[in-house]
Design a protein around this motif. Structure first.
Motif, PDB file in Angstrom:
ATOM      1  N   THR A 103       0.703  -1.067   0.005  1.00 15.46           N
ATOM      2  CA  THR A 103      -0.156  -0.190  -0.174  1.00 15.46           C
ATOM      3  C   THR A 103       0.742   1.150   0.024  1.00 15.46           C
ATOM      4  OG1 THR A 103       0.148  -0.026   2.414  1.00 15.46           O
ATOM      5  CG2 THR A 103      -1.873  -1.317   0.915  1.00 15.46           C
ATOM      6  N   ASN A 138      -2.454   3.921  -2.905  1.00 16.10           N
ATOM      7  CA  ASN A 138      -3.710   5.165  -2.760  1.00 16.10           C
ATOM      8  C   ASN A 138      -3.461   6.652  -2.423  1.00 16.10           C
ATOM      9  OD1 ASN A 138      -4.578   2.401  -1.915  1.00 16.10           O
ATOM     10  ND2 ASN A 138      -3.970   2.055   0.300  1.00 16.10           N
ATOM     11  N   TYR A 141      -7.557   9.380   2.447  1.00 13.51           N
ATOM     12  CA  TYR A 141      -8.691   8.220   2.889  1.00 13.51           C
ATOM     13  C   TYR A 141      -9.975   9.661   2.955  1.00 13.51           C
ATOM     14  CZ  TYR A 141      -5.689   4.479   3.156  1.00 13.51           C
ATOM     15  OH  TYR A 141      -4.849   3.203   3.312  1.00 13.51           O
ATOM     16  N   TYR A 175     -10.872   1.416  -0.463  1.00 15.48           N
ATOM     17  CA  TYR A 175      -8.557   0.580  -0.072  1.00 15.48           C
ATOM     18  C   TYR A 175      -8.983  -0.396   0.324  1.00 15.48           C
ATOM     19  CZ  TYR A 175      -8.326   5.047  -1.668  1.00 15.48           C
ATOM     20  OH  TYR A 175      -7.873   6.952  -1.941  1.00 15.48           O
ATOM     21  N   LEU A 195      -4.954   4.052  -6.916  1.00 16.74           N
ATOM     22  CA  LEU A 195      -6.003   3.575  -6.926  1.00 16.74           C
ATOM     23  C   LEU A 195      -6.326   5.544  -5.712  1.00 16.74           C
ATOM     24  CD1 LEU A 195      -6.039   1.140  -4.606  1.00 16.74           C
ATOM     25  CD2 LEU A 195      -6.464   0.824  -6.988  1.00 16.74           C
ATOM     26  N   LEU A 264      -9.592   2.262  -9.005  1.00 15.20           N
ATOM     27  CA  LEU A 264      -9.892   1.371  -7.631  1.00 15.20           C
ATOM     28  C   LEU A 264     -11.387   1.210  -7.840  1.00 15.20           C
ATOM     29  CD1 LEU A 264     -10.483   1.298  -4.990  1.00 15.20           C
ATOM     30  CD2 LEU A 264     -10.942   3.420  -4.030  1.00 15.20           C
TER      31      LEU A 264
END
Length: 282
Positions: A103, A138, A141, A175, A195, A264
């Motif tokens: 990640t 990633n 968030y 994720y 993503l 994603l």
């Protein structure tokens, strides 16, 4: 062959295990954790526990088996992650794992902000190892914002130094679902995925959403980097970590977290979770 998740009791790790248990028998899922007691709930669901610590390379010797599919969730201690990750990579190579997923951060080698440095170094270590890899780069968030709702609501302001930059965030569950997909599916080896959420939004739009949901007027205050640093330190963050967050905001202002590749949504087989849905849940 097992599917092994490191850092399995962390915020992302637990969600990855949850997602895996919807797609694979519990007996095929392994959680690598530092604290057996903290992982008791996972063990109760039939997940095998392997005790290891990123900071103790010798403990990682028994964490992996030949043919395992492994997810290396990046450590949370900025500044210590490269040696920690190197220890995991070395142990995975010695064991002969079939896949090492990692990640990382949106943009991979092109990411030009401080928080990305350790991720880029880790990707290089994985490539140098010769292991079959999957890079899960990633984006931000949404929970990075909703976890700090209290001060925004208290002061009726979203404070940042991101200018008019946009953020293509997604929920942590999105994720996690992507990680589970590459660990249980085929065709993901030696591949990098960028993503991010389906839609990029600005902090002014975020403030407007908070206003709509609370009935209070909440504004976005774009401040100079030095002023934002003072705010974060005043709120109790260490100087170094505050500087990293200020630097991320600068990157957002340059559009570095606004990319919407669609990777994603394709991996999880559905649209990513909208900003408003995560904010309402918070």
């Amino acid at each position: 062959m097992s599917i092994v998740v490191t850092g399995a009791t962390g915020a992302l790790g637990r969600l990855v295990v949850d997602a895996l248990l919807t797609q694979a028998p519990a007996g095929e899922v392994v959680a690598v954790v530092r604290d057996k007691e903290k992982a008791a709930a996972l063990a109760a669901r039939g997940v095998e526990l392997r005790i290891a610590d990123y900071d103790r390379p010798e403990s990682l010797a028994g964490a992996f088996r030949p043919g395992d599919r492994v997810l290396l969730i990046s450590g949370s201690e900025v500044g210590k992650r490269v040696p920690q990750h190197a220890a995991v990579i070395d142990a995975a190579k010695a064991a002969g794992v079939a896949q090492l997923a990692y990640t990382g951060v949106l943009g991979g080698p092109d990411a030009d902000f401080t928080l990305a440095d350790e991720h880029k170094a880790t990707e290089r270590l994985i490539l140098d190892s010769g292991l079959p890899y999957t890079f899960l780069r990633n984006g931000w968030y949404t929970e990075n914002y909703t976890a700090n709702l209290a001060p925004a609501l208290e002061h009726r302001a979203v404070i940042a130094n991101a200018g008019e930059g946009r953020v293509a965030s997604a929920a942590r569950t999105d994720y996690a679902a992507a990680a589970a997909a590459v660990l249980t599916g085929d065709g993901h080896l030696n591949t990098a995925y960028e993503l991010s959420g389906d839609t990029a939004w600005s902090l002014a739009e975020y403030a407007a959403l908070l206003s709509e949901l609370t009935g209070e007027e909440i504004t976005y205050k774009n401040v100079p980097a030095a002023a934002h640093q003072e705010v974060l330190v005043g709120a109790g963050l260490p100087e170094g970590f505050a500087a990293i967050l200020v630097d991320v905001d600068e990157a957002i202002g340059r559009g570095r977290l606004a990319g919407t590749s669609g990777d994603l949504a394709r991996l999880i087989g559905r649209p990513t979770t909208p900003l408003a849905e995560t904010v309402r849940a918070a």
